[in-house]
Scaffold this motif. Structure first.
Motif, PDB file in Angstrom:
ATOM      1  N   VAL A 270      -6.872  51.132  29.658  1.00  0.00           N
ATOM      2  CA  VAL A 270      -7.943  51.464  30.597  1.00  0.00           C
ATOM      3  C   VAL A 270      -7.386  52.478  31.583  1.00  0.00           C
ATOM      4  N   ASP A 271      -8.264  53.098  32.329  1.00  0.00           N
ATOM      5  CA  ASP A 271      -7.814  54.073  33.318  1.00  0.00           C
ATOM      6  C   ASP A 271      -7.695  53.494  34.718  1.00  0.00           C
ATOM      7  N   ASP A 272      -8.203  52.273  34.938  1.00  0.00           N
ATOM      8  CA  ASP A 272      -8.202  51.689  36.277  1.00  0.00           C
ATOM      9  C   ASP A 272      -8.125  50.164  36.153  1.00  0.00           C
ATOM     10  N   ILE A 273      -6.940  49.604  36.409  1.00  0.00           N
ATOM     11  CA  ILE A 273      -6.731  48.160  36.268  1.00  0.00           C
ATOM     12  C   ILE A 273      -7.627  47.350  37.222  1.00  0.00           C
ATOM     13  N   PRO A 274      -7.749  47.696  38.510  1.00  0.00           N
ATOM     14  CA  PRO A 274      -8.633  46.903  39.383  1.00  0.00           C
ATOM     15  C   PRO A 274     -10.090  46.876  38.908  1.00  0.00           C
TER      16      PRO A 274
ATOM     17  N   PHE B  79     -14.464  43.879  36.134  1.00  0.00           N
ATOM     18  CA  PHE B  79     -15.437  43.869  35.044  1.00  0.00           C
ATOM     19  C   PHE B  79     -15.226  42.667  34.122  1.00  0.00           C
ATOM     20  N   TYR B  80     -14.012  42.508  33.631  1.00  0.00           N
ATOM     21  CA  TYR B  80     -13.745  41.430  32.676  1.00  0.00           C
ATOM     22  C   TYR B  80     -13.823  40.057  33.346  1.00  0.00           C
TER      23      TYR B  80
ATOM     24  N   GLU C  37      -3.150  38.752  35.915  1.00  0.00           N
ATOM     25  CA  GLU C  37      -2.503  40.041  36.117  1.00  0.00           C
ATOM     26  C   GLU C  37      -1.021  39.813  36.382  1.00  0.00           C
ATOM     27  N   SER C  38      -0.198  40.595  35.716  1.00  0.00           N
ATOM     28  CA  SER C  38       1.239  40.503  35.915  1.00  0.00           C
ATOM     29  C   SER C  38       1.872  41.852  35.597  1.00  0.00           C
ATOM     30  N   ASN C  39       2.706  42.324  36.477  1.00  0.00           N
ATOM     31  CA  ASN C  39       3.424  43.585  36.273  1.00  0.00           C
ATOM     32  C   ASN C  39       2.495  44.758  35.976  1.00  0.00           C
ATOM     33  N   GLY C  40       1.323  44.780  36.592  1.00  0.00           N
ATOM     34  CA  GLY C  40       0.379  45.877  36.404  1.00  0.00           C
ATOM     35  C   GLY C  40      -0.415  45.810  35.122  1.00  0.00           C
TER      36      GLY C  40
ATOM     37  N   ILE D 109      -4.456  44.256  28.344  1.00  0.00           N
ATOM     38  CA  ILE D 109      -5.052  45.502  28.826  1.00  0.00           C
ATOM     39  C   ILE D 109      -4.009  46.187  29.692  1.00  0.00           C
ATOM     40  N   TYR D 110      -3.699  47.429  29.356  1.00  0.00           N
ATOM     41  CA  TYR D 110      -2.645  48.143  30.044  1.00  0.00           C
ATOM     42  C   TYR D 110      -3.165  49.465  30.602  1.00  0.00           C
ATOM     43  N   PRO D 111      -2.573  49.931  31.693  1.00  0.00           N
ATOM     44  CA  PRO D 111      -3.050  51.160  32.326  1.00  0.00           C
ATOM     45  C   PRO D 111      -2.484  52.415  31.660  1.00  0.00           C
TER      46      PRO D 111
END
Length: 124
Positions: free
Chosen positions: A13-17, A22-23, A33-36, A50-52
């Motif tokens: 994804v382009d934006d983790i927050p 959303f999810y 969430e862990s380590n981004g 899901i990774y940025p």
């Protein structure tokens, strides 16, 4: 060698927050969430990573995550009430709710904030 490995899938994804909101909030999934990175904790003890990728992210051009449901019309209506917009494809036989009824399982597609394609589907 890998047949007993607890494999999992992942996508960017382009934006983790935004993805976490959303999810977690919109779709109502358990998200950690862990380590981004985000982990979706799905039914059946399945996890999806899901990774940025920030500005290098390119949305998948195919369905990355399918949610089987018992009643697709109810699922679509509930998601629409939560602000989800369903995709329409010219080559598909979709009804007013954007549910494809042109053969195969009943299915409707939507995207996450990063543009990745998800679906709800009802077989038989």
């Amino acid at each position: 060698m890998l047949k007993d490995s607890p494999a999992f899938s992942g996508y960017s994804v382009d934006d983790i927050p935004k993805a976490k909101q959303f999810y977690g909030d919109t779709l109502g999934l358990e998200v950690s969430e862990s380590n981004g990175l985000l982990t979706l904790h799905l039914a059946g003890d399945r996890e999806t990573l899901i990774y940025p990728k920030g500005d290098r992210h390119e949305p998948a051009s195919f369905t990355v995550l399918n949610f089987p449901v018992d009643d697709i019309e109810r699922a679509v209506d509930d998601l629409v009430a939560r602000g989800v917009e369903f995709e329409r494809y010219a080559e598909m036989d979709q009804d007013a709710r954007a549910i494809n009824r042109g053969g195969g399982p009943l299915i409707a597609w939507f995207t996450d904030p990063a543009g990745n394609i998800l679906s709800v589907l009802q077989s038989a």
